[in-house]
Design a protein around this motif. Structure first.
Motif, PDB file in Angstrom:
ATOM      1  N   GLN A  58       0.481  -1.133  -0.036  1.00 22.01           N
ATOM      2  CA  GLN A  58      -0.006  -0.003   0.064  1.00 22.01           C
ATOM      3  C   GLN A  58       0.997   1.256  -0.141  1.00 22.01           C
ATOM      4  O   GLN A  58       0.583   2.288  -0.607  1.00 22.01           O
ATOM      5  N   THR A  59       1.774   1.404   0.877  1.00 22.02           N
ATOM      6  CA  THR A  59       2.732   2.556   0.927  1.00 22.02           C
ATOM      7  C   THR A  59       3.291   2.785  -0.202  1.00 22.02           C
ATOM      8  O   THR A  59       3.514   3.942  -0.909  1.00 22.02           O
ATOM      9  N   VAL A 107      -3.119   5.689   6.442  1.00 24.75           N
ATOM     10  CA  VAL A 107      -3.942   6.023   5.366  1.00 24.75           C
ATOM     11  C   VAL A 107      -3.969   7.340   5.151  1.00 24.75           C
ATOM     12  O   VAL A 107      -3.725   8.019   4.128  1.00 24.75           O
ATOM     13  N   LEU A 108      -4.055   7.896   6.279  1.00 21.03           N
ATOM     14  CA  LEU A 108      -4.263   9.621   6.335  1.00 21.03           C
ATOM     15  C   LEU A 108      -2.782  10.255   5.865  1.00 21.03           C
ATOM     16  O   LEU A 108      -2.721  11.186   5.307  1.00 21.03           O
ATOM     17  N   GLY A 109      -1.689   9.527   6.418  1.00 16.74           N
ATOM     18  CA  GLY A 109      -0.308   9.990   6.058  1.00 16.74           C
ATOM     19  C   GLY A 109      -0.054   9.680   4.618  1.00 16.74           C
ATOM     20  O   GLY A 109       0.702  10.571   4.008  1.00 16.74           O
ATOM     21  N   MET A 110      -0.443   8.841   4.027  1.00 17.26           N
ATOM     22  CA  MET A 110      -0.486   8.462   2.636  1.00 17.26           C
ATOM     23  C   MET A 110      -0.902   9.564   1.743  1.00 17.26           C
ATOM     24  O   MET A 110      -0.307  10.010   0.469  1.00 17.26           O
ATOM     25  N   ILE A 111      -2.188  10.403   2.196  1.00 19.34           N
ATOM     26  CA  ILE A 111      -2.745  11.399   1.610  1.00 19.34           C
ATOM     27  C   ILE A 111      -1.699  12.380   1.230  1.00 19.34           C
ATOM     28  O   ILE A 111      -1.287  13.079   0.244  1.00 19.34           O
ATOM     29  N   ALA A 114       1.648  11.235  -0.769  1.00 18.85           N
ATOM     30  CA  ALA A 114       1.511  11.520  -2.043  1.00 18.85           C
ATOM     31  C   ALA A 114       1.600  13.009  -2.593  1.00 18.85           C
ATOM     32  O   ALA A 114       2.003  13.189  -3.658  1.00 18.85           O
ATOM     33  N   THR A 115       0.755  13.675  -1.841  1.00 20.52           N
ATOM     34  CA  THR A 115       0.997  15.101  -2.302  1.00 20.52           C
ATOM     35  C   THR A 115       2.455  15.718  -2.206  1.00 20.52           C
ATOM     36  O   THR A 115       2.810  16.467  -3.142  1.00 20.52           O
ATOM     37  N   VAL A 116       3.486  15.238  -1.234  1.00 20.55           N
ATOM     38  CA  VAL A 116       4.511  15.784  -1.144  1.00 20.55           C
ATOM     39  C   VAL A 116       5.590  15.318  -2.194  1.00 20.55           C
ATOM     40  O   VAL A 116       6.235  15.975  -2.871  1.00 20.55           O
ATOM     41  N   VAL A 117       5.433  13.947  -2.379  1.00 20.40           N
ATOM     42  CA  VAL A 117       6.427  13.373  -3.385  1.00 20.40           C
ATOM     43  C   VAL A 117       5.744  13.774  -4.795  1.00 20.40           C
ATOM     44  O   VAL A 117       6.747  13.990  -5.805  1.00 20.40           O
ATOM     45  N   GLU A 140       7.981   8.418   3.056  1.00 18.12           N
ATOM     46  CA  GLU A 140       7.842   7.393   4.054  1.00 18.12           C
ATOM     47  C   GLU A 140       7.803   8.052   5.477  1.00 18.12           C
ATOM     48  O   GLU A 140       7.079   7.731   6.266  1.00 18.12           O
ATOM     49  N   ALA A 141       8.619   9.073   5.561  1.00 21.40           N
ATOM     50  CA  ALA A 141       8.717   9.761   6.731  1.00 21.40           C
ATOM     51  C   ALA A 141       7.465  10.516   7.223  1.00 21.40           C
ATOM     52  O   ALA A 141       6.934  10.601   8.272  1.00 21.40           O
ATOM     53  N   VAL A 142       6.693  11.041   6.081  1.00 23.41           N
ATOM     54  CA  VAL A 142       5.523  12.000   6.422  1.00 23.41           C
ATOM     55  C   VAL A 142       4.391  10.579   6.825  1.00 23.41           C
ATOM     56  O   VAL A 142       3.552  10.826   7.612  1.00 23.41           O
TER      57      VAL A 142
END
Length: 195
Positions: A58-59, A107-111, A114-117, A140-142
């Motif tokens: 997922q990540t 999951v919230l962190g992935m949002i 994805a924006t940062v990367v 990953e850190a985010v």
């Protein structure tokens, strides 16, 4: 080479998705496709002893979606993934859904990740192996910056216990995911630039 590909040459400020002919249909398909890819990758799950959070694809999918689609579409794609999962579609890790799971913070962190990367990709981070590694590690850190505190709050774990259960066991796998991304995206750009 197709005329559509010839009409959109690769240039600075683009992400891979920008090479497709621009349209609302394209953007909707990319956002939905990114959410679906993340949902499918979440089903590749390996339980981690002593942790309520499994190792998943997922990540990696979320970071790949953000990088390939850019910040805006990456954000929308992962937000769609989260909203549909919260609505009951069982496509979070291990077929889960809803916001009550201790792993929902990831999951919230992935949002955000994805924006940062995606923003970094627009600045060329996806075009070299070294910069791609840095973007993936930052992403990953985010994810962990949101996921680990959420895990602690959801389970009543101490901060050190949440780090031990929700961060430490995943570091090696994350390094491998970053290595995969380091090779995949810069290689895709080299292929595009040769055409």
């Amino acid at each position: 080479m197709s005329t559509a590909a010839a009409a959109v040459p690769a240039r600075a400020g683009q992400v891979l998705a920008d090479l497709l002919p621009a349209s609302r249909v394209r953007d909707i398909a990319l956002v939905a496709g990114g959410a679906a890819l993340t949902g499918l990758a979440a089903q590749i799950a390996v339980p981690v002893p002593g942790s309520p959070v499994p190792v998943t694809g997922q990540t990696f999918a979320a970071l790949l979606v953000g990088t390939a689609l850019g910040a805006g579409r990456g954000f929308l794609s992962l937000a769609l993934y989260a909203l549909v999962g919260m609505a009951g579609v069982p496509w979070f890790a291990e077929g889960g859904s809803g916001a009550a799971a201790p792993s929902f913070g990831y999951v919230l962190g992935m949002i955000l990740a994805a924006t940062v990367v995606g923003a970094l990709a627009r600045r060329g981070a996806d075009r070299s192996m070294l910069r791609m590694a840095g973007a993936m590690l930052l992403g990953e850190a985010v994810i962990y910056a949101v996921g680990v505190p959420y895990l602690a709050l959801a389970t009543g774990m101490s901060a050190s216990a949440a780090i031990a259960a929700g961060l430490t066991p995943f570091l090696l796998g994350d390094a491998l995911k970053a290595a995969l991304a380091m090779g995949a995206l810069p290689t895709a750009w080299k292929f595009v630039n040769k055409r």
